[in-house]
Design a protein around this motif. Structure first.
Motif, mmCIF file in Angstrom:
data_model
loop_
_atom_site.group_PDB
_atom_site.id
_atom_site.type_symbol
_atom_site.label_atom_id
_atom_site.label_comp_id
_atom_site.label_asym_id
_atom_site.label_seq_id
_atom_site.Cartn_x
_atom_site.Cartn_y
_atom_site.Cartn_z
ATOM 1 N N ASP A 1 0.847 -1.182 0.000
ATOM 2 C CA ASP A 1 0.000 0.000 0.000
ATOM 3 C C ASP A 1 0.896 1.250 0.000
ATOM 4 O OD1 ASP A 1 -3.050 0.799 0.942
ATOM 5 O OD2 ASP A 1 -1.535 2.225 1.630
ATOM 6 N N GLU A 2 0.352 2.372 -0.504
ATOM 7 C CA GLU A 2 1.177 3.590 -0.620
ATOM 8 C C GLU A 2 1.659 4.139 0.719
ATOM 9 O OE1 GLU A 2 -0.511 6.643 -3.006
ATOM 10 O OE2 GLU A 2 -0.538 5.385 -4.810
ATOM 11 N N LYS A 3 0.906 3.852 1.789
ATOM 12 C CA LYS A 3 1.314 4.397 3.088
ATOM 13 C C LYS A 3 2.576 3.708 3.634
ATOM 14 C CE LYS A 3 -1.809 1.366 5.660
ATOM 15 N NZ LYS A 3 -3.107 1.274 6.355
ATOM 16 N N VAL A 4 2.919 2.567 3.075
ATOM 17 C CA VAL A 4 4.123 1.854 3.521
ATOM 18 C C VAL A 4 5.349 2.532 2.915
ATOM 19 C CG1 VAL A 4 5.394 -0.326 3.420
ATOM 20 C CG2 VAL A 4 2.905 -0.334 3.728
ATOM 21 N N THR A 5 6.296 2.957 3.766
ATOM 22 C CA THR A 5 7.483 3.626 3.229
ATOM 23 C C THR A 5 8.731 2.755 3.328
ATOM 24 O OG1 THR A 5 7.804 4.750 5.344
ATOM 25 C CG2 THR A 5 6.637 5.969 3.624
ATOM 26 N N PHE B 1 8.149 14.155 5.865
ATOM 27 C CA PHE B 1 9.029 14.734 4.841
ATOM 28 C C PHE B 1 9.116 13.963 3.538
ATOM 29 C CE2 PHE B 1 11.012 15.771 9.040
ATOM 30 C CZ PHE B 1 10.635 17.115 9.063
ATOM 31 N N ALA B 2 8.758 12.659 3.564
ATOM 32 C CA ALA B 2 8.985 11.870 2.353
ATOM 33 C C ALA B 2 8.088 12.348 1.215
ATOM 34 C CB ALA B 2 8.736 10.397 2.637
ATOM 35 N N LYS B 3 8.657 12.349 0.045
ATOM 36 C CA LYS B 3 7.887 12.728 -1.141
ATOM 37 C C LYS B 3 6.987 11.553 -1.530
ATOM 38 C CE LYS B 3 11.704 15.448 -2.871
ATOM 39 N NZ LYS B 3 12.967 14.847 -3.254
#
Ligand SMILES: [Zn+2]
Length: 317
Positions: A121-125, A156-158
């Motif tokens: 999922d996109e929320k996982v960095t 801060f992550a793009k």
């Protein structure tokens, strides 16, 4: 001569060399404005000294060297503490925040004969994926998946889109993909890869009720540090009459203190860690910075005391 004049005369040689604190300098200047005899003394202190007089100034040189050492060490210890502060902030901001399992957090797809593609999922960095043979002799492999983010990434992550990774699968034995929530709840079996059919079978059930527990080594390290500190404290108390031994006990005892502070910074008051290698490396790094700073602070305090003693001896003489 007034009492204040005596004090000013003691400081004047240092003042003439710009070796006093701004507050002391203000105090001297204020006095010189209103005192002609001290002003005269100051003019004399500014003049270069004849050789004979320099040898009389040996204690003063000694004092000057100590003042200089004190100043340099204060700068370095400040730099060390500031660096420790920055690394600590990084440790807190970068600490992994694990996701509990939810539908769509990670999807698995069999792409070819040898690989399974994981898409998060996109929320996982950030994520980790570890494939290993069942340690209890089962005829299959595990693929443990962890997914997390951090305060730093949240702030801060793009936008980076979804993370994905290709995992090599064994050609002979099945692979069971487990999601590890790292919150004390049961690990979730997401899918099972069958090498014969080369298919992923969705298996949304708890597999063998497995729970991944946090590593507790940090408790042990903290207790070891506390025990070391206790032993050193006893030595310190017993060495009441041996000043040299006491100083060394203080120097050594500062490390367990630095370690315990660092551990509280990195893993908070909950020392159970799901990311032990990372946490431990940060704790050691911060504790070394803190230890350097504390050692210098300890030295500066001693220098301060010595400078006070030399000055008072100078005044008395
Ligand atoms: Zn005066």
């Amino acid at each position: 001569m007034r009492n204040e004049c005596n004090i000013i005369r003691d400081i004047l040689p240092l003042y003439a060399e710009n070796m006093v604190s701004p507050d002391t300098a203000d105090f001297v200047e204020e006095h010189l404005k209103g005192c002609a005899s001290c002003r005269k003394e100051y003019e004399r202190a500014k003049e270069p000294r004849p050789a004979k007089e320099v040898s009389d100034a040996a204690p003063l040189l000694h004092l000057r060297r100590k003042l200089k050492a004190k100043r340099i060490q204060t700068v370095i210890l400040t730099a060390l503490f500031v660096t420790a502060l920055f690394v600590s902030a990084f440790a807190v901001l970068d600490a992994p925040i694990y996701f509990p399992y939810s539908e769509g957090l990670v999807t698995l797809k069999s792409v070819n004969d040898t690989e399974v593609l994981l898409t998060f999922d996109e929320k996982v960095t950030d994520f980790s994926c570890t494939v290993y043979e069942d340690p209890y002799g089962g005829d299959f492999y595990y693929c443990d998946i962890e997914a997390w983010t951090s305060l730093w990434d949240e702030w801060f992550a793009k936008e980076q889109g979804s993370l994905s990774a290709a995992v090599a699968v064994n050609q002979i034995k099945p692979v069971i993909a487990m999601y590890i929530p790292n919150d004390g709840t049961e690990d979730v079996c997401i899918a099972r890869y069958e090498p014969e059919t080369r298919e992923l079978v969705e298996e949304n059930m708890n597999y063998e009720n497995r729970v991944t527990l946090p590593r507790l080594s940090l408790h042990i390290y903290f207790l070891l540090a506390a025990a070391a500190l206790a032993v050193i404290s006893v030595i310190w108390i017993l060495a009441r009459k041996k000043a040299g031994l006491r100083v060394w006990a203080e120097r050594i005892g500062l490390y367990p203190i630095a370690y315990m502070i660092s551990q509280c910074i990195v893993s908070g008051i909950r020392w159970a860690s799901y990311s032990l290698p990372r946490d431990f490396a940060l704790i050691v790094f911060i504790s070394i910075l803190l230890y350097g700073g504390l050692l210098l602070a300890h030295n500066v305090l001693r220098l301060k005391k010595e400078i006070r003693e030399i000055s008072s001896r100078h005044v008395a003489g």
